[in-house]
Scaffold this active site. Structure first.
Site, PDB file in Angstrom:
ATOM      1  NE  ARG A 153      -3.751  -0.021   0.469  1.00  0.00           N
ATOM      2  CZ  ARG A 153      -4.976   0.045  -0.096  1.00  0.00           C
ATOM      3  NH1 ARG A 153      -5.516  -1.025  -0.657  1.00  0.00           N
ATOM      4  NH2 ARG A 153      -5.649   1.170  -0.095  1.00  0.00           N
ATOM      5  CB  VAL A 154       1.295   4.095  -2.092  1.00  0.00           C
ATOM      6  CG1 VAL A 154       2.254   3.213  -2.860  1.00  0.00           C
ATOM      7  CG2 VAL A 154      -0.024   4.232  -2.835  1.00  0.00           C
ATOM      8  CG  ASP A 155      -3.651   3.627   1.103  1.00  0.00           C
ATOM      9  OD1 ASP A 155      -2.989   2.685   1.576  1.00  0.00           O
ATOM     10  OD2 ASP A 155      -4.779   3.481   0.600  1.00  0.00           O
ATOM     11  CG  ASP A 156      -1.669   7.198   5.985  1.00  0.00           C
ATOM     12  OD1 ASP A 156      -0.464   6.921   5.855  1.00  0.00           O
ATOM     13  OD2 ASP A 156      -2.115   8.357   5.963  1.00  0.00           O
ATOM     14  CB  VAL A 157      -4.391   0.882   4.003  1.00  0.00           C
ATOM     15  CG1 VAL A 157      -4.870  -0.543   4.191  1.00  0.00           C
ATOM     16  CG2 VAL A 157      -5.588   1.827   3.903  1.00  0.00           C
TER      17      VAL A 157
END
Ligand code: WTA
Length: 695
Positions: free
Chosen positions: A563-567
Site C-alpha cells: 500500500r502507498v496510503d495509510d493502510v
C-alpha cells in the site's frame, strides 16, 4: 514520498533479477512454441503435462483471449455471461460506465436491465444440471474428526428454509442482514439465503469486537443479525453471542434497535442453556428454521441490484461499506475462479480465508459454487492441534486446489518441513496466494515443499473493491516468477502512473491504477458516493486508483509492492492506521498516537504505534498492556499493536502534519535514512524518539 520501505524492498529485489534482455527472447521463444531452458532461475515453468490439460495452455492463447477482452469487452463478457441463467437479458448495452470524475458522477453498470439471481445460479442451476448429489461443501470442524458435508441438493434445501424464515420475519428485497458467524456451513448458507430473496448481506468477520460490529450495524441498520452462541478456535472458546449482545446494546443507545437476533446453537462450543438470552429478540436457529419449507421461490433482481456490503479499512477512521451488485459480480467471480485456478469439475477446492473477508465472499462462497465446485470450509485454526493440520485436511478430502495467504505460508515454513512432508499431498495440483505480496523465499517454499515442485502458484492480486482477481497468473499459460502476480486478468487494464498521474510505459514503478471498468467492480461506498469518488477516482482522474504501488519488469510481469496510503496489511488483513490511532486515543491516558506499519517476518507487516501520554503519566508495562487491550476491544485481536513506542512528542511539520516517513524509519531502525528533518516544527523530538527506541 509515498513510496514505503516495503516498496523499496521490492524494487531492490527486482534489481537483483538478471538482466531482462535474455528473458524477452526466451518469452518470444515460448510464444513461438520453442523449448526453453527451464533452469532460468527466475522463471518457473508449468510442466508440459500441466499445460497440456490447462484451460489456457500457452502465452499465445492467453494473449488472444486477453486481446479480445480488451478490444470487444461487450462481446467477450456477454458470451461468458450467457453461461448463466438470466430471467431477462440485458438490453441493449452490456455495460456503461463513467469512471472519469471530470466528466461527471462516477457510474458503472454491467448487464443493466437483465434480471437474475446469484443463489439460483449457484445452487438450483447446478442441481438442475444433474449435480444435486455432488458435494457442495465439506465442513471440517476445529477438532480433528469433527466434520460434515452437504450436497448441492441438500445445500439448496437448507438455504431455502432459511430464506423462507427470513421472508417470514419480514426481510425483503433490498433489506440489510448482518451476519456475524464463524466458518460453519451456516455462514455460506446465510449469505445464499439472503441473496435468494434479494436481501443485502453484510458479513462481519467474527474476530471483530463489539464496537466494530456496532459501527457496522449502525451504518446499514439491518432487520436481523445472524450469529451463533460460541465458537472454538484452536484451544479457545469465543462467546460470539455476548459480543453481539453488547453491540446491540450499544446500537440501541444510538437509536438503532435490531428486533431479531437469529442464533445458531453451536453445540460443540457451548450449550444453549448457558447462553445469555434476551426473550423475544433472540431466537434459536434450530428452533425455527427447520420448520420452514425446503423450497423457496427465487426473487429475481436486476443485475445492478445490491448483493452485499462489506466494510473495509481506508485511510480515515470510518470503515467503508463497499457495495457490490449482482450480475457483474456473479459473472466475474465465477470466471476468475475458473481460469485462475484452472478449475475442472473433478477438483476439490479449499480456500483458508474466512467468509468475513472478501476472499471468503468471492472464493469460498460465490465463485466456486457458481462453478459447481466442491468446497472445503474449515472452522478451525490452521496450526491446531499442530502445524500439520492443513496437510492432514488436504489428504483427508483430497484437496486439489489450495488457496491461502502468505502469512500462513511463512508461519508454516518457520515450523519446519516435517509437518508438511509427513503427509502425502499428492492430490494437490494448483496452489494460490492472496492478501499481500508473497516474498520470493516463501513462494519457493510453498512451491517446492508444499507443492513438491509440481503445482503452479496463482498469486492473485485484488481487493475488496475489485470483487475478484485483477492481476493473476493463469497456471499453465505463462512461466511464473516467484513473487510476481504476473499479468492482468481478462478485461483488466492496469496502468502504472507517476505522481502526476501520467501513465508510464515499459519497465517502471509507480502507482497502480486501472483504466476502464470490469464487471466485478464495486459500484459505490454505501451511503457515501462522494467518498467513493474522492478516494478512488479523484487521485488520478480518468482511472480507478488502487492504493497500491507496483513495478512492471521488462517482460511485463507485475510486482505488487504494498500500500502507498495509510493502510497496512497485517497477516493479509487490511487495517487503517487511523482506526488503530483512534482506538488508542480513546484510552484516557493517551494524548496522541501515530501508527505505522513495519516489516514483520510472519505477518508481512506489523503494527507499530508511537504513543504520547497525557502530561505527567509515567510509562509502565501495565499501561502498555492496557493500551493494547483497548485496541483489541475496539477493533479486534487481529489489530493489536505489536509494539508501543513511548513518544514524548511526534515529529510534525510547522503546519502540524505528522511526518510518518520519519516514524517509519525509526520503527524500522533505518536511522541513517531519516532524511531531512529540518522542516520539523521541533527537530529534537526525533532524537528523543530514538533514545526511547528500546524502552
Ligand atoms: C493487498 C484482499 C500483493 C494489496 C483480496 C491490496 C496483495 C489489499 C495481493 C487488498 C497480492 C491483496 N499481492 N498484494 N496477491 N492481494 N494484496 O481488500 O495491498 O482485504 O490493496 O482484499 O491487499 O486487501 P483486501
Amino acid at each position: 514520498s509515498l513510496v514505503t520501505s516495503h516498496h523499496l524492498r521490492h524494487v531492490e529485489s527486482m534489481a537483483r533479477l538478471p538482466s531482462g534482455a535474455g528473458k524477452i527472447s526466451h518469452l518470444n521463444a515460448i510464444i513461438l512454441g520453442e523449448s526453453l531452458a527451464s533452469e532460468e532461475n527466475d522463471l518457473v515453468f508449468p510442466s508440459p503435462e500441466f499445460s497440456a490439460q490447462a484451460l489456457v495452455s500457452s502465452p499465445e492463447q492467453h494473449r488472444q483471449m486477453y486481446k479480445r477482452s480488451i478490444e470487444d469487452p461487450a462481446g467477450f463478457w456477454s458470451e461468458i455471461a450467457s453461461q448463466f441463467y438470466w430471467k431477462e437479458k440485458w438490453d441493449p448495452e452490456v455495460y456503461s460506465e463513467n469512471i472519469d470524475v471530470r466528466k461527471g458522477t462516477v457510474k458503472i453498470e454491467w448487464f443493466k436491465g437483465a434480471t437474475t439471481n446469484i443463489c439460483y445460479n449457484a445452487l438450483d442451476r447446478n442441481v438442475e444440471a444433474g449435480n444435486g448429489k455432488k458435494v457442495a461443501i465439506y465442513w471440517e470442524g476445529n477438532e480433528p474428526g469433527q466434520d460434515g458435508q452437504l450436497t448441492y441438493a441438500q445445500l439448496l434445501e437448507k438455504v431455502c428454509q432459511l430464506s423462507n424464515y427470513l421472508k417470514h420475519v419480514g426481510v425483503g428485497k433490498g433489506d440489510a442482514v448482518v451476519i456475524y458467524l464463524p466458518m460453519l456451513m451456516e455462514l455460506p448458507i446465510a449469505m445464499l439465503a439472503c441473496s435468494r430473496i434479494g436481501a443485502v448481506h453484510s458479513v462481519v468477520f467474527a474476530g471483530f469486537s463489539a464496537e466494530s460490529l456496532a459501527q457496522r450495524i449502525l451504518d446499514c441498520k439491518p432487520k436481523v443479525v445472524i450469529t451463533c452462541n460460541a465458537v472454538r478456535r484452536g484451544p479457545k472458546v469465543i462467546h460470539l453471542k455476548e459480543i453481539v449482545d453488547s453491540a446491540l446494546t450499544e446500537c440501541a443507545k444510538c437509536g438503532v434497535s435490531v428486533g431479531l437476533c437469529l442464533t445458531y446453537e453451536n453445540q460443540s462450543a457451548m450449550e444453549r442453556k448457558v447462553t445469555k438470552w434476551q426473550e423475544r429478540r433472540d431466537v434459536w436457529w434450530q428452533d425455527v428454521v427447520p420448520k420452514f419449507s425446503s423450497k423457496c421461490a427465487v426473487q429475481w433482481v436486476d443485475a445492478e441490484d445490491p448483493l452485499f456490503l462489506l466494510y473495509t479499512s481506508g485511510s480515515t477512521g470510518k470503515p467503508k461499506g463497499v457495495l457490490h451488485t449482482t450480475g457483474g459480480y456473479m459473472v466475474y467471480t465465477a470466471m476468475t475462479f475458473k481460469y485462475a485456478f484452472d478449475y475442472k469439475p473433478s477438483d476439490i477446492y479449499w480456500c483458508t480465508a474466512d467468509c468475513g473477508w472478501i476472499t471468503g465472499h468471492s472464493y469460498v462462497t460465490y465463485g466456486p459454487l457458481l462453478n459447481g465446485a466442491t468446497v472445503v470450509v474449515f472452522e478451525g485454526a490452521p496450526s491446531y492441534p499442530d502445524s500439520g493440520r492443513c496437510w492432514e485436511i488436504v489428504d483427508k478430502y483430497k484437496v486439489s486446489i489450495f488457496y491461502t495467504a502468505p502469512t500462513l505460508v511463512r508461519s508454516l515454513m518457520r515450523d519446519g518441513d516435517e509437518y508438511v512432508t509427513c503427509y502425502s499431498r499428492k492430490s494437490l495440483r494448483v496452489l494460490g496466494s492472496v492478501g499481500e505480496p508473497i516474498n520470493p523465499s516463501a513462494w519457493r517454499w510453498f512451491f517446492n515443499v508444499v507443492g513438491d515442485s509440481r503445482c503452479p502458484i496463482s498469486d492473485t492480486w485484488w481487493q475488496t473493491e475489485t470483487g475478484g482477481f485483477m492481476i493473476t497468473p493463469l497456471p499453465g499459460a505463462w512461466p511464473q516468477k516467484p513473487g510476481s502476480a504476473t499479468f492482468p486478468f481478462f478485461g483488466v487494464q492496469p496502468v502504472i502512473v507517476d505522481e502526476k498521474g501520467n501513465e508510464i510505459e515499459g519497465e517502471c514503478s509507480g502507482y497502480l491504477c486501472i483504466k476502464k471498468s470490469w464487471p466485478g467492480a464495486f459500484r459505490t461506498l454505501y451511503g457515501d458516493h462522494e467518498r467513493y469518488e474522492t478516494t478512488y477516482f479523484k487521485p488520478f482522474p480518468g482511472y480507478y486508483f488502487t492504493g497500491d504501488g507496483c513495478s512492471r519488469d521488462k517482460d511485463g510481469y507485475h510486482w505488487l509492492t504494498g500500500r502507498v496510503d495509510d493502510v497496512i496489511n497485517v497477516s493479509g488483513h487490511r487495517i487503517g492506521t487511523a482506526e488503530v490511532e483512534s482506538a488508542l486515543v480513546s484510552h484516557p491516558q493517551c494524548a496522541e498516537a501515530a501508527v505505522v506499519g513495519v516489516e514483520h517476518e510472519v505477518k508481512g507487516q506489523g503494527i507499530y504505534a508511537f504513543v504520547t501520554l497525557v502530561d505527567g503519566v509515567p510509562y509502565s508495562e501495565e499501561l502498555r498492556k492496557s493500551l493494547v487491550l483497548t485496541v483489541r476491544n475496539q477493533i479486534g485481536a487481529f489489530a493489536a499493536p505489536d509494539k508501543i513506542h513511548w513518544a514524548p512528542g511526534l515529529p510534525k511539520t510547522r503546519s502540524g502534519k505528522i511526518m510518518r516517513r520519519i516514524l517509519r524509519k525509526i520503527a524500522s531502525r533505518q536511522l541513517d535514512e531519516l532524511g531531512d528533518t529540518s522542516t520539523l516544527a521541533d527537530p529534537s523530538v526525533v532524537d528523543q524518539l530514538i533514545a526511547l527506541s528500546d524502552c
